[in-house]
Motif scaffolding. Structure first.
Motif, PDB file in Angstrom:
ATOM      1  N   UNK A 151      58.010  24.373 100.888  1.00  0.00           N
ATOM      2  CA  UNK A 151      58.577  24.770  99.597  1.00  0.00           C
ATOM      3  C   UNK A 151      58.582  26.292  99.468  1.00  0.00           C
ATOM      4  N   UNK A 152      57.494  26.948  99.873  1.00  0.00           N
ATOM      5  CA  UNK A 152      57.444  28.408  99.829  1.00  0.00           C
ATOM      6  C   UNK A 152      58.505  29.007 100.750  1.00  0.00           C
ATOM      7  N   UNK A 153      58.677  28.429 101.930  1.00  0.00           N
ATOM      8  CA  UNK A 153      59.705  28.911 102.855  1.00  0.00           C
ATOM      9  C   UNK A 153      61.089  28.761 102.228  1.00  0.00           C
ATOM     10  N   UNK A 154      61.320  27.627 101.585  1.00  0.00           N
ATOM     11  CA  UNK A 154      62.601  27.402 100.900  1.00  0.00           C
ATOM     12  C   UNK A 154      62.825  28.447  99.819  1.00  0.00           C
ATOM     13  N   UNK A 155      61.784  28.719  99.033  1.00  0.00           N
ATOM     14  CA  UNK A 155      61.906  29.721  97.964  1.00  0.00           C
ATOM     15  C   UNK A 155      62.303  31.080  98.538  1.00  0.00           C
ATOM     16  N   UNK A 156      61.671  31.456  99.628  1.00  0.00           N
ATOM     17  CA  UNK A 156      61.933  32.764 100.224  1.00  0.00           C
ATOM     18  C   UNK A 156      63.364  32.854 100.757  1.00  0.00           C
ATOM     19  N   UNK A 157      63.814  31.813 101.457  1.00  0.00           N
ATOM     20  CA  UNK A 157      65.170  31.825 102.000  1.00  0.00           C
ATOM     21  C   UNK A 157      66.214  31.785 100.888  1.00  0.00           C
ATOM     22  N   UNK A 158      65.985  30.939  99.880  1.00  0.00           N
ATOM     23  CA  UNK A 158      66.943  30.809  98.785  1.00  0.00           C
ATOM     24  C   UNK A 158      67.022  32.096  97.969  1.00  0.00           C
ATOM     25  N   UNK A 159      65.881  32.727  97.754  1.00  0.00           N
ATOM     26  CA  UNK A 159      65.876  33.970  96.973  1.00  0.00           C
ATOM     27  C   UNK A 159      66.673  35.060  97.693  1.00  0.00           C
ATOM     28  N   UNK A 160      66.478  35.181  99.000  1.00  0.00           N
ATOM     29  CA  UNK A 160      67.226  36.180  99.758  1.00  0.00           C
ATOM     30  C   UNK A 160      68.727  35.868  99.740  1.00  0.00           C
ATOM     31  N   UNK A 161      69.066  34.594  99.960  1.00  0.00           N
ATOM     32  CA  UNK A 161      70.475  34.214  99.960  1.00  0.00           C
ATOM     33  C   UNK A 161      71.139  34.452  98.619  1.00  0.00           C
ATOM     34  N   UNK A 162      70.434  34.137  97.528  1.00  0.00           N
ATOM     35  CA  UNK A 162      71.004  34.334  96.195  1.00  0.00           C
ATOM     36  C   UNK A 162      71.143  35.813  95.858  1.00  0.00           C
ATOM     37  N   UNK A 163      70.208  36.631  96.300  1.00  0.00           N
ATOM     38  CA  UNK A 163      70.336  38.070  96.063  1.00  0.00           C
ATOM     39  C   UNK A 163      71.605  38.614  96.708  1.00  0.00           C
ATOM     40  N   UNK A 164      71.867  38.178  97.942  1.00  0.00           N
ATOM     41  CA  UNK A 164      73.068  38.636  98.628  1.00  0.00           C
ATOM     42  C   UNK A 164      74.324  38.064  97.977  1.00  0.00           C
ATOM     43  N   UNK A 165      74.297  36.763  97.665  1.00  0.00           N
ATOM     44  CA  UNK A 165      75.470  36.127  97.065  1.00  0.00           C
ATOM     45  C   UNK A 165      75.776  36.700  95.679  1.00  0.00           C
TER      46      UNK A 165
END
Length: 344
Positions: A218-232
């Motif tokens: 879940x923490x890994x998902x949060x980190x990846x999703x946060x980075x992706x959303x920042x870029x998007x």
């Protein structure tokens, strides 16, 4: 020839990374597709730091050891409690971990009343000693529960975020750690109420299931999703601040491609997975909160642990806000082109 070989090698490395971490690959593909359809360059962003569970040394609660002298111990040979104390005072017992110490305490509490009844009036000093030890062990039980679970290696493993995805996430079925924590919570409730001490044998299998849980995923998902959303979100904001996606208010080719990317990759893929991840988060943190609340009612929890709890809660809330911003910005761009700004 060398240049072509380098490109092939780079492509092979990227494919290997994607296979090892499909979640990162999903976000990379989505950001890449947005960049093309919006004709904007995505910014480079770093993976955010994640909350780290404090060290065991700062988490451990103080527990006083109970000593029974040799003469008293010999008198306890008539009781099952005598065997328990013998095991506790053995080399293995003295060097056991906090889960083992909790099990010995539960065994003591399960057997002490029967032993007191067996001794009767034959050993009043020993009976008084056992009654005093029972009271102290009851009082120290919350600390031992905390040490065995929260300060233990299994709980730390549960919340260890991997460098890359270890297993499929979000979970399609219930995380084994959620069920284990729920079971632990029920046992803890009974033990703190002075009942069911004989169920100490269920403790180690529960810790094994907690170790196998998906908190780190879940923490890994949060980190990846946060980075992706920042870029998007940066891509969407760039386009909104600049030249309109559709000058006439009608949908052009780029707008239709953008809408297709949004609905196929984000809504049907990323957003659907976000719903599963959010349900997993709520289930995992709800069980943990219930366990913590019962222990906090008995004694204060370590300040460093409370800070970590708050960080976990903020992590989920911040990601939810980033998703909402993405939906809002996407809707504004779609509205420029006369397309539906409402995203499910």
């Amino acid at each position: 020839m060398i240049h072509k070989a380098a490109i092939l090698l780079l492509s092979a490395l990227l494919l290997a990374c994607d296979a090892a971490d499909p979640q990162a690959a999903q976000w990379q593909q989505y950001v890449k597709s947005l960049s093309r359809s919006l004709d904007r360059q995505a910014p480079t962003t770093a993976l955010m730091p994640l909350p780290t569970l404090p060290s065991s040394a700062t988490l451990l609660r103080q527990v006083d050891s109970e000593q029974i002298n040799l003469l008293e111990f010999l008198r306890l040979r008539r009781c099952a409690l005598g065997q328990t104390l013998a095991e506790k005072n053995s080399i293995l017992g003295r060097h056991g971990d906090h889960a083992a110490a909790l099990i010995f305490t539960l065994r003591f509490l399960d057997e002490v009343d029967s032993c007191i009844s067996t001794l009767g009036d034959d050993a009043p000093a020993l009976v008084a000693s056992l009654q005093s030890a029972k009271q102290r062990k009851r009082a120290q039980l919350p600390a031992q529960l905390f040490n065995a679970l929260i300060a233990g290696p299994e709980f730390r493993q549960l919340w260890t975020a991997p460098a890359q995805q270890r297993q499929s996430y979000p979970p399609m079925q219930r995380d084994v750690a959620v069920a284990a924590l729920a079971h632990w919570r029920l046992l803890q409730t009974q033990w703190l109420a002075g009942r069911d001490y004989q169920r100490h044998s269920e403790l180690l299998p529960l810790l094994a299931d907690i170790r196998r849980g998906l908190g780190g995923e879940w923490l890994h998902y949060q980190r990846q999703a946060r980075q992706g959303l920042e870029q998007a979100n940066a891509l969407l904001a760039q386009r909104l601040r600049g030249r309109p996606l559709c000058l006439t208010g009608g949908a052009n080719q780029n707008a239709r491609i953008f809408a297709q990317v949004l609905h196929k990759q984000f809504i049907a893929g990323i957003q659907a997975e976000a719903g599963l991840a959010n349900r997993h988060q709520q289930a995992l943190l709800a069980e943990l909160a219930a366990i913590d609340a019962a222990l906090a009612a008995q004694q204060a929890l370590p300040p460093s642990y409370l800070v970590w709890q708050q960080q976990l809660s903020r992590l989920g809330e911040d990601l939810l806000q980033a998703f909402r911003r993405h939906v809002k910005l996407s809707g504004e761009l779609l509205a420029q082109c006369g397309l539906s700004p409402t995203l499910p």
